[in-house]
Motif scaffolding. Structure first.
Motif, short mmCIF file in Angstrom:
data_model
loop_
_atom_site.label_atom_id
_atom_site.label_comp_id
_atom_site.label_asym_id
_atom_site.label_seq_id
_atom_site.Cartn_x
_atom_site.Cartn_y
_atom_site.Cartn_z
N GLY A 172 0.84 -1.19 0.00
CA GLY A 172 0.00 0.00 0.00
C GLY A 172 0.87 1.24 0.00
N ALA A 173 0.56 2.17 -0.89
CA ALA A 173 1.33 3.42 -0.98
C ALA A 173 0.41 4.60 -0.73
CB ALA A 173 1.99 3.54 -2.34
N ALA A 174 0.86 5.54 0.07
CA ALA A 174 0.09 6.75 0.35
C ALA A 174 1.06 7.83 0.79
CB ALA A 174 -0.97 6.49 1.41
N ARG A 175 0.52 9.01 1.08
CA ARG A 175 1.37 10.15 1.44
C ARG A 175 1.44 10.31 2.95
NH1 ARG A 175 3.36 13.90 -1.68
NH2 ARG A 175 1.97 13.26 -3.39
N GLY A 176 2.63 10.21 3.51
CA GLY A 176 2.84 10.46 4.93
C GLY A 176 2.83 9.19 5.76
N VAL A 192 4.47 1.99 1.88
CA VAL A 192 5.50 2.95 1.48
C VAL A 192 4.89 4.34 1.41
CG1 VAL A 192 6.97 1.33 0.21
CG2 VAL A 192 5.08 2.45 -0.97
N ASP A 193 5.69 5.31 1.76
CA ASP A 193 5.28 6.71 1.77
C ASP A 193 5.77 7.36 0.49
OD1 ASP A 193 5.00 9.44 2.13
OD2 ASP A 193 6.04 9.51 4.06
N TYR A 194 4.86 7.68 -0.45
CA TYR A 194 5.33 8.20 -1.73
C TYR A 194 5.63 9.70 -1.72
CZ TYR A 194 0.19 8.50 -2.81
OH TYR A 194 -1.17 8.72 -2.80
N SER A 195 5.68 10.29 -0.54
CA SER A 195 6.23 11.64 -0.45
C SER A 195 7.74 11.61 -0.31
CB SER A 195 5.61 12.40 0.72
OG SER A 195 6.01 11.83 1.96
N LYS A 196 8.30 10.40 -0.10
CA LYS A 196 9.74 10.25 0.05
C LYS A 196 10.38 9.89 -1.29
CE LYS A 196 9.68 8.75 4.90
NZ LYS A 196 10.06 7.67 5.85
N PRO A 197 11.43 10.59 -1.69
CA PRO A 197 12.11 10.26 -2.95
C PRO A 197 12.60 8.82 -2.95
CG PRO A 197 12.88 12.38 -2.08
CD PRO A 197 12.05 11.74 -1.00
N GLY A 198 12.45 8.16 -4.08
CA GLY A 198 12.94 6.80 -4.23
C GLY A 198 12.02 5.72 -3.70
N TRP A 199 10.78 6.09 -3.36
CA TRP A 199 9.86 5.09 -2.80
C TRP A 199 9.62 3.94 -3.76
CZ3 TRP A 199 5.16 3.74 -4.97
CH2 TRP A 199 4.69 4.57 -6.00
N GLU A 200 9.61 4.24 -5.06
CA GLU A 200 9.34 3.19 -6.05
C GLU A 200 10.46 2.16 -6.11
OE1 GLU A 200 11.46 6.39 -8.48
OE2 GLU A 200 10.21 6.22 -6.68
N ARG A 201 11.71 2.60 -5.83
CA ARG A 201 12.83 1.65 -5.79
C ARG A 201 12.69 0.72 -4.59
NH1 ARG A 201 15.52 6.43 -7.17
NH2 ARG A 201 16.32 6.71 -5.05
N GLU A 202 12.17 1.27 -3.49
CA GLU A 202 11.93 0.44 -2.31
C GLU A 202 10.92 -0.66 -2.62
OE1 GLU A 202 10.08 0.93 2.22
OE2 GLU A 202 10.55 2.71 1.01
N VAL A 203 9.87 -0.30 -3.35
CA VAL A 203 8.86 -1.28 -3.74
C VAL A 203 9.46 -2.34 -4.66
CG1 VAL A 203 6.67 -1.64 -4.95
CG2 VAL A 203 6.96 0.35 -3.46
N ALA A 204 10.23 -1.90 -5.65
CA ALA A 204 10.83 -2.83 -6.60
C ALA A 204 11.81 -3.79 -5.93
CB ALA A 204 11.52 -2.06 -7.72
N GLU A 205 12.55 -3.27 -4.96
CA GLU A 205 13.53 -4.11 -4.27
C GLU A 205 12.86 -5.18 -3.41
OE1 GLU A 205 15.90 -1.31 -2.16
OE2 GLU A 205 16.93 -0.58 -3.97
N MET A 206 11.78 -4.83 -2.73
CA MET A 206 11.13 -5.81 -1.86
C MET A 206 10.36 -6.87 -2.64
SD MET A 206 7.75 -4.03 -0.13
CE MET A 206 8.51 -2.49 0.34
N SER A 207 9.92 -6.50 -3.84
CA SER A 207 9.06 -7.40 -4.61
C SER A 207 9.74 -8.04 -5.82
CB SER A 207 7.83 -6.62 -5.11
OG SER A 207 8.22 -5.59 -6.01
N GLY A 208 10.88 -7.48 -6.21
CA GLY A 208 11.47 -7.90 -7.47
C GLY A 208 10.75 -7.31 -8.66
N GLY A 209 9.94 -6.29 -8.40
CA GLY A 209 9.06 -5.68 -9.42
C GLY A 209 7.66 -6.21 -9.24
N VAL A 210 6.70 -5.33 -9.01
CA VAL A 210 5.34 -5.79 -8.77
C VAL A 210 4.71 -6.28 -10.07
CG1 VAL A 210 5.00 -4.25 -6.79
CG2 VAL A 210 4.30 -3.48 -9.08
#
Length: 315
Positions: A172-176, A192-210
């Motif tokens: 789940g991604a949201a702001r804050g 993941v908090d998508y107000s933080k830079p690089g949040w999408e890399r965090e998602v990709a790393e944990m999942s191997g790419g959704v």
């Protein structure tokens, strides 16, 4: 009766409560005494005269509101008199919902099932049918990684639950940071908090790419979410809360939206969402309620991203 009337397009201040004539149900219509009226983000865009409805501004003056719940208080010619007194939720055809009384077509009424409160039923009417349809179109499968943007919002919070119930691993991604506990309680494996830079890399790393992203935000967040999808993954692009749609990425397959559903399908989807709620499989998040006189404040809060889940008006 009291109703919220707008006589021009503009900021939330154009929404003003006035005394107006009680509406009268016509042939095949009913009159509903409104206990709750739903508010959607799209309604804030229509009020402002921008966004997806900018090219088709409705005539003014008007009473906004398309989703209401209450009891049928009268019926028009040709409508079943046995409907009087029934607890229902219904669409109004796009106008008339922000009021003490609203007219709807009898064929659009959805009875509120046992075990579901009227408040929850109204919260599920529009967002529930949308989430059920999106989930079905995307073909969520057990074991898949699914990213849900705006996961603490009205539709997003339901998509988290539906995907988790299908056996998916949901991010789940949201702001804050304040929304993390709520999203986790809905069944998300991670937040993941998508107000933080690089949040999408965090998602990709944990999942191997959704495998799938539900994108109801668009703009920068939508584009970043696309980068978290594995090559050959899917994207369900259904909203533009940021003000612009997400451009599809070359490595992602966009889930077809299926076009505008027929009225019978819309009602069936709402009934399915309410059935899920009655069975305990789906719960709406009603984050805040406002009095009818506070409609402008409700619109301000939604536009400021200061709301969680569904926002309701109480006449």
């Amino acid at each position: 009766m009291r109703a919220v009337v707008m006589d021009r397009f503009g900021g939330p201040e154009v929404l003003r409560v006035q005394e107006v004539e009680d509406p009268v149900p016509g042939p095949g219509q009913v009159l509903v005494k409104v206990d709750y009226a739903g508010i959607t983000y799209v309604e804030t865009q229509v009020r402002a005269g921008r966004g997806p409805a900018a090219h088709q501004r409705p005539p003014l003056p008007r009473v906004p509101g398309n989703a209401v719940g209450g009891r049928v208080s009268a019926v028009g010619p040709g409508a079943d008199a046995a409907l009087v007194g029934q607890a229902v939720v219904t669409t109004t055809g796009g106008t008339g919902g922000y009021a003490e009384l609203a007219v709807a077509r009898a064929e659009d009424l959805v009875p509120v099932p046992a075990g579901v409160t009227l408040r929850d039923a109204v919260a599920l009417l529009a967002d529930g049918r949308t989430a059920v349809r999106l989930h079905r179109q995307a073909g969520v499968r057990p074991g898949e990684w699914v990213l849900v943007e705006a996961a603490a919002g009205g539709v997003g919070s339901l998509l988290v639950q539906l995907a988790a119930a299908s056996g998916a691993k949901v991010v789940g991604a949201a702001r804050g940071p304040a929304k993390e506990a709520l999203v986790a309680s809905l069944g998300a494996l991670a937040y993941v908090d998508y107000s933080k830079p690089g949040w999408e890399r965090e998602v990709a790393e944990m999942s191997g790419g959704v495998d799938l992203v539900f994108d109801g935000v668009g703009g920068v967040v939508g584009a970043e979410g696309m980068r978290a999808v594995r090559p050959g993954g899917r994207a369900s692009v259904y909203g533009m809360a940021s003000g612009s749609w997400t451009e599809p990425a070359a490595h992602v397959t966009v889930v077809p939206d299926g076009g505008v559903p027929a009225p019978a399908e819309i009602r069936a989807l709402a009934e399915e969402a309410l059935a899920h709620a009655a069975a305990g499989r789906l719960r709406p998040v009603v984050g805040q309620t406002y009095r009818l006189s506070e409609a402008a404040e409700a619109h301000r809060a939604i536009e400021a991203r200061a709301t969680i889940g569904k926002t309701l008006l109480i006449p």
